[in-house]
Design a protein around this motif. Structure first.
Motif, PDB file in Angstrom:
ATOM      1  N   MET A  57      -0.545 -43.582  63.007  1.00 34.92           N
ATOM      2  CA  MET A  57      -1.602 -43.005  62.105  1.00 34.92           C
ATOM      3  C   MET A  57      -2.996 -43.354  63.144  1.00 34.92           C
ATOM      4  O   MET A  57      -3.087 -44.348  63.874  1.00 34.92           O
ATOM      5  CB  MET A  57      -1.765 -43.954  61.046  1.00 34.92           C
ATOM      6  N   SER A  58      -3.994 -42.447  62.942  1.00 33.38           N
ATOM      7  CA  SER A  58      -5.020 -42.603  63.580  1.00 33.38           C
ATOM      8  C   SER A  58      -5.925 -43.887  63.063  1.00 33.38           C
ATOM      9  O   SER A  58      -5.672 -44.304  61.926  1.00 33.38           O
ATOM     10  CB  SER A  58      -6.178 -41.246  63.352  1.00 33.38           C
ATOM     11  N   LYS A  59      -7.106 -44.126  63.626  1.00 34.98           N
ATOM     12  CA  LYS A  59      -7.889 -45.229  63.225  1.00 34.98           C
ATOM     13  C   LYS A  59      -8.407 -44.879  61.973  1.00 34.98           C
ATOM     14  O   LYS A  59      -8.896 -43.671  61.460  1.00 34.98           O
ATOM     15  CB  LYS A  59      -9.104 -45.191  64.253  1.00 34.98           C
ATOM     16  N   LEU A  60      -8.457 -45.946  60.986  1.00 34.31           N
ATOM     17  CA  LEU A  60      -9.011 -45.695  59.627  1.00 34.31           C
ATOM     18  C   LEU A  60     -10.314 -45.608  59.408  1.00 34.31           C
ATOM     19  O   LEU A  60     -11.094 -46.427  60.267  1.00 34.31           O
ATOM     20  CB  LEU A  60      -8.330 -47.009  58.674  1.00 34.31           C
ATOM     21  N   ALA A  61     -10.744 -45.019  58.496  1.00 34.96           N
ATOM     22  CA  ALA A  61     -12.206 -44.601  58.334  1.00 34.96           C
ATOM     23  C   ALA A  61     -12.846 -45.730  57.301  1.00 34.96           C
ATOM     24  O   ALA A  61     -13.990 -46.152  57.509  1.00 34.96           O
ATOM     25  CB  ALA A  61     -12.492 -43.414  57.846  1.00 34.96           C
ATOM     26  N   SER A  62     -12.106 -46.125  56.269  1.00 38.40           N
ATOM     27  CA  SER A  62     -12.444 -46.940  55.045  1.00 38.40           C
ATOM     28  C   SER A  62     -10.982 -47.596  54.405  1.00 38.40           C
ATOM     29  O   SER A  62     -10.194 -47.205  54.732  1.00 38.40           O
ATOM     30  CB  SER A  62     -13.410 -46.446  54.216  1.00 38.40           C
ATOM     31  N   THR A  63     -11.488 -48.421  53.790  1.00 40.23           N
ATOM     32  CA  THR A  63     -10.082 -49.200  52.681  1.00 40.23           C
ATOM     33  C   THR A  63     -10.702 -49.118  51.427  1.00 40.23           C
ATOM     34  O   THR A  63     -11.723 -49.556  50.988  1.00 40.23           O
ATOM     35  CB  THR A  63      -9.977 -50.553  53.205  1.00 40.23           C
ATOM     36  N   ILE A  64      -9.576 -48.849  50.489  1.00 37.65           N
ATOM     37  CA  ILE A  64      -9.796 -48.967  49.006  1.00 37.65           C
ATOM     38  C   ILE A  64      -8.691 -49.799  48.749  1.00 37.65           C
ATOM     39  O   ILE A  64      -7.422 -49.529  48.851  1.00 37.65           O
ATOM     40  CB  ILE A  64      -9.826 -47.319  48.518  1.00 37.65           C
ATOM     41  N   TYR A  65      -9.148 -50.621  47.480  1.00 31.16           N
ATOM     42  CA  TYR A  65      -8.168 -51.438  46.792  1.00 31.16           C
ATOM     43  C   TYR A  65      -7.617 -50.976  45.646  1.00 31.16           C
ATOM     44  O   TYR A  65      -8.704 -50.733  44.759  1.00 31.16           O
ATOM     45  CB  TYR A  65      -8.698 -52.911  46.952  1.00 31.16           C
ATOM     46  N   TYR A  66      -6.469 -50.969  45.149  1.00 31.59           N
ATOM     47  CA  TYR A  66      -6.141 -50.561  43.948  1.00 31.59           C
ATOM     48  C   TYR A  66      -5.041 -51.673  43.508  1.00 31.59           C
ATOM     49  O   TYR A  66      -4.629 -52.447  43.969  1.00 31.59           O
ATOM     50  CB  TYR A  66      -5.307 -49.303  44.365  1.00 31.59           C
ATOM     51  N   THR A  67      -5.159 -51.368  42.057  1.00 31.89           N
ATOM     52  CA  THR A  67      -4.093 -52.400  41.283  1.00 31.89           C
ATOM     53  C   THR A  67      -3.166 -51.683  40.556  1.00 31.89           C
ATOM     54  O   THR A  67      -2.119 -52.148  40.171  1.00 31.89           O
ATOM     55  CB  THR A  67      -5.056 -53.268  40.230  1.00 31.89           C
ATOM     56  N   ASP A  68      -3.512 -50.201  39.976  1.00 32.78           N
ATOM     57  CA  ASP A  68      -2.445 -49.489  39.255  1.00 32.78           C
ATOM     58  C   ASP A  68      -2.308 -48.116  39.814  1.00 32.78           C
ATOM     59  O   ASP A  68      -3.144 -47.334  39.936  1.00 32.78           O
ATOM     60  CB  ASP A  68      -2.995 -49.531  37.821  1.00 32.78           C
ATOM     61  N   GLU A  69      -1.086 -47.655  40.425  1.00 31.61           N
ATOM     62  CA  GLU A  69      -0.965 -46.335  41.093  1.00 31.61           C
ATOM     63  C   GLU A  69      -0.919 -45.322  40.016  1.00 31.61           C
ATOM     64  O   GLU A  69      -1.061 -44.122  40.482  1.00 31.61           O
ATOM     65  CB  GLU A  69       0.499 -46.432  41.639  1.00 31.61           C
ATOM     66  N   LEU A  70      -0.508 -45.508  38.837  1.00 34.31           N
ATOM     67  CA  LEU A  70      -0.591 -44.647  37.736  1.00 34.31           C
ATOM     68  C   LEU A  70      -1.898 -44.249  37.051  1.00 34.31           C
ATOM     69  O   LEU A  70      -1.998 -43.257  36.776  1.00 34.31           O
ATOM     70  CB  LEU A  70       0.509 -44.936  36.618  1.00 34.31           C
ATOM     71  N   ASN A  71      -2.927 -45.292  37.001  1.00 33.15           N
ATOM     72  CA  ASN A  71      -4.014 -44.945  36.328  1.00 33.15           C
ATOM     73  C   ASN A  71      -5.482 -45.098  37.073  1.00 33.15           C
ATOM     74  O   ASN A  71      -6.396 -44.803  36.641  1.00 33.15           O
ATOM     75  CB  ASN A  71      -4.054 -46.130  35.240  1.00 33.15           C
ATOM     76  N   ASP A  72      -5.324 -45.667  38.301  1.00 30.26           N
ATOM     77  CA  ASP A  72      -6.623 -46.205  38.977  1.00 30.26           C
ATOM     78  C   ASP A  72      -7.122 -44.746  39.279  1.00 30.26           C
ATOM     79  O   ASP A  72      -6.530 -43.700  39.756  1.00 30.26           O
ATOM     80  CB  ASP A  72      -6.361 -46.803  40.199  1.00 30.26           C
ATOM     81  N   GLU A  73      -8.454 -44.621  39.432  1.00 35.35           N
ATOM     82  CA  GLU A  73      -9.246 -43.342  39.627  1.00 35.35           C
ATOM     83  C   GLU A  73     -10.264 -43.552  40.744  1.00 35.35           C
ATOM     84  O   GLU A  73     -10.778 -44.623  40.654  1.00 35.35           O
ATOM     85  CB  GLU A  73      -9.722 -42.887  38.383  1.00 35.35           C
TER      86      GLU A  73
END
Length: 261
Positions: A1-17
């Motif tokens: 994978m290429s260098k990451l631009a940013s990071t997002i933290y999630y808790t629920d794969e079904l419902n997080d928006e």
């Protein structure tokens, strides 16, 4: 994978928006007009769809993403048959545009979140691009069901994003429920899917989207409706997960929050 631009933290794969657009969700009531069957309304739909929206959409996808479709030949026998097409939900605007080129020259209808018709400027064109916002009350639900019945009888293609929630530039396939697969089971239509994958452009830091088309998928014989939905869901999820592995550029890293708390 290429260098990451940013990071997002999630808790629920079904419902997080993770949509970046701050939009007040409109109510889709019984007064919402899903179908435009009158002569002048159909004429206006054709003008907006083919002469305005599609050329602008083509320019947007080519200039921003160098968009490419792989596997369109799998749809060559479906020109006069209804079908349901499922895809991964990773772009605010492009997800409304890509299906129009997957099915081109046929028009396509996409079941969308009500927010899509509230997007500034673009939202006005969503109905003419075939957007069908999910209903908010019982009266609208009846009209929505009548619209899908009509479109299937007219041998149209309908698009669904089973992940439901937007995760920008996500390079994997999130778990999704089988409920949205009741449409092909109810109407006994073929199911297809498309997977948008992300790739590094040559001599350019920007991303390229390659869309892979797969199908048709049918449930095994002898299954009840609920089992048939699960069977199609599993087939679609498996091939989409396989296709997603071809992505080689990760613009955003998604990390489960529990790992860092």
């Amino acid at each position: 994978m290429s260098k990451l631009a940013s990071t997002i933290y999630y808790t629920d794969e079904l419902n997080d928006e993770f949509s970046t657009m701050a939009i007040h969700t409109p109510k889709i009531t019984k007064d919402y007009q899903y179908l435009r069957t009158g002569f002048f309304k159909r004429l206006l739909h054709g003008i907006v769809y083919y002469l305005i929206s599609k050329p602008l959409a083509w320019c947007y996808l080519k200039m921003k993403f160098h968009h490419q479709i792989v596997g369109k030949e799998k749809l060559k026998d479906m020109k006069k048959r209804p079908l349901f097409l499922y895809g991964n939900h990773t772009q605010i605007i492009a997800d409304a545009l890509i299906p129009t080129f997957i099915m081109s020259p046929r028009s396509v209808y996409t079941i969308v979140h009500p927010n899509n018709v509230a997007i500034p400027f673009i939202g006005r064109f969503v109905p003419y691009l075939g957007g069908l916002p999910l209903p908010s009350d019982l009266g609208a639900t009846r009209n929505f069901m009548k619209a899908t019945d009509y479109l299937v009888k007219k041998n149209k293609a309908l698009v669904i994003y089973p992940e439901a929630h937007l995760w920008p530039y996500y390079t994997k396939i999130r778990p999704f429920l089988a409920t949205s697969f009741h449409y092909p089971v109810k109407y006994h239509t073929p199911t297809y899917c498309f997977t948008n994958t992300y790739h590094q452009r040559k001599n350019n830091k920007k991303v390229k989207i390659i869309t892979y088309i797969d199908g048709p998928f049918y449930p095994k014989e002898g299954l009840d409706d609920i089992s048939a939905r699960e069977d199609i869901r599993n087939q679609v999820y498996q091939i989409m997960s396989f296709r997603a592995k071809s992505s080689d550029k990760e613009m955003i890293q998604y990390v489960r929050r529990e790992q860092h708390d």
